[in-house]
Design a protein around this motif. Sequence first.
Motif, mmCIF file in Angstrom:
data_model
loop_
_atom_site.group_PDB
_atom_site.id
_atom_site.type_symbol
_atom_site.label_atom_id
_atom_site.label_comp_id
_atom_site.label_asym_id
_atom_site.label_seq_id
_atom_site.Cartn_x
_atom_site.Cartn_y
_atom_site.Cartn_z
ATOM 1 N N LEU A 191 0.849 -1.184 0.000
ATOM 2 C CA LEU A 191 0.000 0.000 0.000
ATOM 3 C C LEU A 191 0.889 1.240 0.000
ATOM 4 O O LEU A 191 2.067 1.159 0.373
ATOM 5 N N PRO A 192 0.362 2.382 -0.418
ATOM 6 C CA PRO A 192 1.207 3.574 -0.537
ATOM 7 C C PRO A 192 1.954 3.956 0.744
ATOM 8 O O PRO A 192 3.044 4.496 0.684
ATOM 9 N N TYR A 193 1.404 3.677 1.910
ATOM 10 C CA TYR A 193 2.066 4.050 3.161
ATOM 11 C C TYR A 193 3.030 2.978 3.677
ATOM 12 O O TYR A 193 3.648 3.151 4.732
ATOM 13 N N GLU A 194 3.202 1.870 2.955
ATOM 14 C CA GLU A 194 4.046 0.764 3.416
ATOM 15 C C GLU A 194 5.468 0.782 2.843
ATOM 16 O O GLU A 194 6.175 -0.197 2.949
ATOM 17 N N TRP A 195 5.867 1.896 2.246
ATOM 18 C CA TRP A 195 7.223 1.965 1.695
ATOM 19 C C TRP A 195 7.751 3.384 1.800
ATOM 20 O O TRP A 195 7.008 4.338 1.949
ATOM 21 N N PRO B 115 2.392 3.972 -8.635
ATOM 22 C CA PRO B 115 1.418 2.949 -8.250
ATOM 23 C C PRO B 115 1.004 2.080 -9.432
ATOM 24 O O PRO B 115 1.005 2.529 -10.578
ATOM 25 N N LEU B 116 0.684 0.843 -9.114
ATOM 26 C CA LEU B 116 0.103 -0.076 -10.099
ATOM 27 C C LEU B 116 -1.401 -0.070 -9.853
ATOM 28 O O LEU B 116 -1.859 -0.482 -8.784
ATOM 29 N N ARG B 117 -2.141 0.418 -10.824
ATOM 30 C CA ARG B 117 -3.593 0.541 -10.651
ATOM 31 C C ARG B 117 -4.315 -0.005 -11.868
ATOM 32 O O ARG B 117 -3.825 0.087 -12.982
ATOM 33 N N THR B 118 -5.486 -0.549 -11.598
ATOM 34 C CA THR B 118 -6.355 -1.010 -12.677
ATOM 35 C C THR B 118 -7.724 -0.356 -12.492
ATOM 36 O O THR B 118 -8.046 0.144 -11.414
ATOM 37 N N SER C 67 -11.765 -1.063 -12.666
ATOM 38 C CA SER C 67 -12.740 -2.140 -12.610
ATOM 39 C C SER C 67 -14.137 -1.538 -12.703
ATOM 40 O O SER C 67 -14.421 -0.515 -12.084
ATOM 41 N N GLN C 68 -14.993 -2.194 -13.478
ATOM 42 C CA GLN C 68 -16.357 -1.693 -13.615
ATOM 43 C C GLN C 68 -17.215 -2.330 -12.537
ATOM 44 O O GLN C 68 -17.271 -3.555 -12.393
ATOM 45 N N SER C 69 -17.878 -1.475 -11.756
ATOM 46 C CA SER C 69 -18.810 -1.964 -10.745
ATOM 47 C C SER C 69 -20.235 -1.806 -11.275
ATOM 48 O O SER C 69 -20.436 -1.396 -12.413
ATOM 49 N N GLU C 70 -21.198 -2.102 -10.437
ATOM 50 C CA GLU C 70 -22.589 -2.016 -10.875
ATOM 51 C C GLU C 70 -22.999 -0.598 -11.252
ATOM 52 O O GLU C 70 -23.816 -0.395 -12.136
ATOM 53 N N SER C 71 -22.410 0.405 -10.584
ATOM 54 C CA SER C 71 -22.852 1.773 -10.844
ATOM 55 C C SER C 71 -21.804 2.668 -11.501
ATOM 56 O O SER C 71 -22.148 3.720 -12.024
ATOM 57 N N ASP C 72 -20.531 2.255 -11.448
ATOM 58 C CA ASP C 72 -19.494 3.167 -11.921
ATOM 59 C C ASP C 72 -18.201 2.378 -12.178
ATOM 60 O O ASP C 72 -18.207 1.154 -12.237
ATOM 61 N N TYR C 73 -17.116 3.097 -12.307
ATOM 62 C CA TYR C 73 -15.790 2.494 -12.437
ATOM 63 C C TYR C 73 -15.014 2.743 -11.158
ATOM 64 O O TYR C 73 -15.115 3.816 -10.558
ATOM 65 N N ASP C 74 -14.249 1.765 -10.744
ATOM 66 C CA ASP C 74 -13.431 1.890 -9.544
ATOM 67 C C ASP C 74 -11.965 1.749 -9.923
ATOM 68 O O ASP C 74 -11.604 0.941 -10.788
ATOM 69 N N ILE C 75 -11.129 2.517 -9.249
ATOM 70 C CA ILE C 75 -9.680 2.384 -9.419
ATOM 71 C C ILE C 75 -9.182 1.482 -8.298
ATOM 72 O O ILE C 75 -9.405 1.764 -7.117
ATOM 73 N N ILE C 76 -8.525 0.406 -8.671
ATOM 74 C CA ILE C 76 -8.046 -0.583 -7.715
ATOM 75 C C ILE C 76 -6.528 -0.478 -7.609
ATOM 76 O O ILE C 76 -5.819 -0.625 -8.605
ATOM 77 N N HIS C 77 -6.031 -0.226 -6.402
ATOM 78 C CA HIS C 77 -4.581 -0.189 -6.164
ATOM 79 C C HIS C 77 -4.086 -1.630 -6.058
ATOM 80 O O HIS C 77 -4.573 -2.405 -5.246
#
Length: 135
Positions: free
Chosen positions: A57-61, A89-92, A94-104
């Motif tokens: 996670l961003p705070y772990e380094w 960061p490595l991010r993807t 993802s499409q959810s039921e209502s929108d798009y989410d950014i996954i770290h």
Amino acid sequence: MPRRSGHLWGDGGPRPLRVTKRVIPRDKAILFRYELENPGEKETSVVFGVEWNFYVLPYEWRLEDGTVILFGGRWRLKFPAPSDVWAFPLRTISQSESDYDIIHQGMSFLPTWRMQLAPRQKHPLEITLSVRDGE
């Protein structure tokens, strides 16, 4: 010992380059030894980089003096100087039921070295990943 012979393409046409990588397990560490060699007859400029990806996670380094410190200091990835270290960061998406989410999905670290290799010159680099026991 993995070895790859190839070419750099730039101004003036292709220039040969050979990269050798050796992985050496140690007690609580792994050494990664690289050797860049210019087998050609002309001096060659090289920017060499090695990509490292970790699920953190961003705070772990943090970055200190050419060393990436992970998991509260339990893991250390030490690069020889002088190097520039890019971190992103490595991010993807993802499409959810209502929108798009950014996954770290982790962090990428890319140390780079600029060097001039004379004809027949070899340049060694050693990267160390060390792990200490948890507390």
